[in-house]
Write an enzyme that holds these catalytic residues in place. Sequence first.
Site, PDB file in Angstrom:
ATOM      1  N   CYS A  16      26.683  20.791  34.215  1.00 21.51           N
ATOM      2  CA  CYS A  16      27.977  20.892  33.534  1.00 21.51           C
ATOM      3  C   CYS A  16      27.253  19.425  32.486  1.00 21.51           C
ATOM      4  CB  CYS A  16      29.132  20.612  34.042  1.00 21.51           C
ATOM      5  SG  CYS A  16      30.465  20.673  32.616  1.00 21.51           S
ATOM      6  N   LYS A  55      23.014  26.094  39.636  1.00 23.26           N
ATOM      7  CA  LYS A  55      22.751  26.395  38.098  1.00 23.26           C
ATOM      8  C   LYS A  55      22.591  24.811  37.995  1.00 23.26           C
ATOM      9  CE  LYS A  55      24.499  27.239  33.442  1.00 23.26           C
ATOM     10  NZ  LYS A  55      25.192  27.853  32.846  1.00 23.26           N
ATOM     11  N   ASP A 118      19.906  30.809  24.590  1.00 24.43           N
ATOM     12  CA  ASP A 118      19.253  31.614  23.264  1.00 24.43           C
ATOM     13  C   ASP A 118      18.901  33.005  23.925  1.00 24.43           C
ATOM     14  OD1 ASP A 118      19.185  28.583  22.375  1.00 24.43           O
ATOM     15  OD2 ASP A 118      17.672  28.442  22.330  1.00 24.43           O
ATOM     16  N   GLY A 140      25.710  33.788  29.087  1.00 28.52           N
ATOM     17  CA  GLY A 140      26.788  32.730  28.501  1.00 28.52           C
ATOM     18  C   GLY A 140      27.188  33.037  26.932  1.00 28.52           C
TER      19      GLY A 140
END
Length: 245
Positions: A16, A55, A118, A140
């Site tokens: 994050c 992640k 991307d 996402g």
Amino acid sequence: MVEAAGADILDMNFGCPVPKVTKTGAGATLLEEPSNAAAIVTAVRNAVNIPVTVKMRRGLHDGSRAALMVGPMLVDAGASALTLHPRSAKQMYTGRADHSLTAELVERVDVPVIASGDLATYSDAHALMERTGCAAVMIGRAAQGRPWIFREIEHYLRTGSTLPAPGLLEVERILLEHLAALHAFYGELMGVRIARKHVGWYLATLPGAREFRARFNRLDSTDAQCAHVREFFRERHDDGNEVAA
């Protein structure tokens, strides 16, 4: 708690980039504290009976390669898979994701590596998997207003063929189901506010979307929002439009 709720995995977010998170030592900041990050993974892994995954971003700063050093440590600590979004926390969502790092991480660990960043289409996903050797992709922002992207990618990877774009009737059904879920989860007061951005994403490419949003954003009840969505799609059905995107 997560395991008891029926989760298949427990995915921890060490990527994050939001300042209110990183300034507390959480999120991507943990990539600068590898021993602490590994200790957290070990503690969580010992507390649950489901796989623990992590992640990551590439690191806090542009050009960082922290994820390549920390990743193997997290695997040794008990992570069953790693997801890499190879932007820095400083980049937030700007620039391009450097997936050369994804390919390097694949070579450094013996657990599945999931690529993020991307990926806007099924062809993006296929090309990235071919180029990096990653085991899977994580979607996402590309799913905002396009939840069918998951079936498009899965179908293409499995068959090599594409699916037709969803029709207006299907988009309307999915959007209304999404609104109902938002309102049920957040309650009407918050639900109608959060719904505004989601509806905008769904309808961004359709004629008349701007005028629709201007009115939709003034509505303050579940029933009014749903009725306005139905009216928007009914007008397009009457015009003979069948395909949404």
